[in-house]
Design a protein around this motif. Structure first.
Motif, short mmCIF file in Angstrom:
data_model
loop_
_atom_site.label_atom_id
_atom_site.label_comp_id
_atom_site.label_asym_id
_atom_site.label_seq_id
_atom_site.Cartn_x
_atom_site.Cartn_y
_atom_site.Cartn_z
N ASN A 173 0.84 -1.21 0.00
CA ASN A 173 0.00 0.00 0.00
C ASN A 173 0.87 1.26 0.00
O ASN A 173 0.68 2.19 0.80
CB ASN A 173 -0.96 0.00 1.19
N ASN A 174 1.88 1.26 -0.91
CA ASN A 174 2.78 2.39 -1.12
C ASN A 174 3.67 2.70 0.08
O ASN A 174 4.24 3.80 0.17
CB ASN A 174 1.99 3.65 -1.50
N LEU A 189 -1.62 -3.84 8.97
CA LEU A 189 -2.45 -2.85 8.31
C LEU A 189 -3.75 -2.66 9.08
O LEU A 189 -4.32 -3.61 9.62
CB LEU A 189 -2.77 -3.28 6.87
N ASN A 196 -11.34 -3.93 1.78
CA ASN A 196 -10.03 -3.28 1.82
C ASN A 196 -9.12 -3.94 0.76
O ASN A 196 -9.02 -5.17 0.69
CB ASN A 196 -9.39 -3.46 3.20
N ILE A 198 -5.43 -4.52 -0.62
CA ILE A 198 -4.02 -4.51 -0.21
C ILE A 198 -3.17 -4.72 -1.47
O ILE A 198 -3.25 -5.76 -2.13
CB ILE A 198 -3.72 -5.62 0.81
N HIS A 199 -2.37 -3.71 -1.81
CA HIS A 199 -1.51 -3.77 -3.00
C HIS A 199 -0.07 -4.06 -2.56
O HIS A 199 0.48 -3.35 -1.72
CB HIS A 199 -1.56 -2.45 -3.76
N GLU A 213 -2.35 -8.43 -5.47
CA GLU A 213 -3.41 -7.72 -4.76
C GLU A 213 -4.20 -8.71 -3.90
O GLU A 213 -4.46 -9.84 -4.33
CB GLU A 213 -4.35 -7.03 -5.75
#
Length: 232
Positions: A173-174, A189, A196, A198-199, A213
């Motif tokens: 998430n970056n 997280l 939600n 999540i990347h 993902e």
């Protein structure tokens, strides 16, 4: 043997026969004559058997013949004249050029072998560099052990865990996440109500990135029940 003797050469008598008869007249074995004359025994045998092509070249034939004839006391000029006629009859050139060609024939193969070896080494280096380039540009592996995609929970937070290469750059998430020495990672997280996303992305320093993902659903009505949400 100091004195030379002249001998009328019969038409049918060959150079080799003349040399052999002179050696036998001196009661010498071929090995003894070779040692005394300073000519290798297999070359001396080639002279006595008129096998000129078994010697290294025309210049060597002339030199060995003259050297052997001098030792046996046979006039070398007569034999050299007969040799010249014999070589012409056998279509074997008596010029230095033929000797150069003979040497070149033996030199070509080592040169070719060196070129083949250099080409093989070059191909191996290019292949190795190509494999290293592919390894650098391809994205590293990425596996997410927890949570599974579509996971449903009532908790307000969740810990994402998985594995990749130890030196890979991982983002969740970056946000940068530290990868342990054994390649594993974990990140906590906070979950909002509902779905939600999540990347996760991972990449080498100069390569492409791999992206995964995961969807996690926070369901406040669910109390302590975990189930997998199917993908649409």
């Amino acid at each position: 043997m100091k004195a030379f003797y002249s001998k009328a050469i019969e038409q049918k008598e060959t150079i080799g026969e003349i040399l052999m008869r002179a050696r036998e007249r001196a009661h010498l074995t071929r090995a003894q004559a070779a040692c005394a004359a300073g000519v290798q025994e297999h070359y001396l045998a080639a002279l006595e058997e008129n096998r000129w092509r078994d010697l290294p070249g025309v210049l060597y034939v002339r030199r060995y013949l003259e050297q052997y004839a001098n030792y046996l006391g046979v006039a070398p000029k007569t034999l050299l004249a007969q040799l010249k006629i014999q070589l012409v009859h056998d279509h074997w050139s008596n010029t230095p050029k033929s000797q150069s060609c003979t040497r070149a024939h033996f030199v070509v193969w080592p040169q070719r072998l060196r070129r083949i070896a250099m080409a093989a080494v070059l191909l191996a280096i290019v292949g190795y560099l190509g494999m290293q380039l592919i390894a650098l540009t391809n994205p590293p592996p990425l596996a997410v052990d927890y949570p599974p995609d579509g996971f449903v929970t009532h908790l307000e937070s969740i810990t994402v865990s998985g594995s990749t290469e130890p030196e890979a750059r991982l983002m969740v998430n970056n946000e940068a996440v530290t990868v342990r020495a054994d390649g594993t990672f974990s990140a906590s997280l906070t979950l909002a109500k509902g779905v939600n996303y999540i990347h996760l992305s991972v990449a080498r320093r100069f390569g492409r990135e791999r992206i995964l993902e995961r969807r996690v659903v926070r369901d406040g009505a669910t109390s302590g029940v975990y189930r997998v949400l199917p993908r649409p």
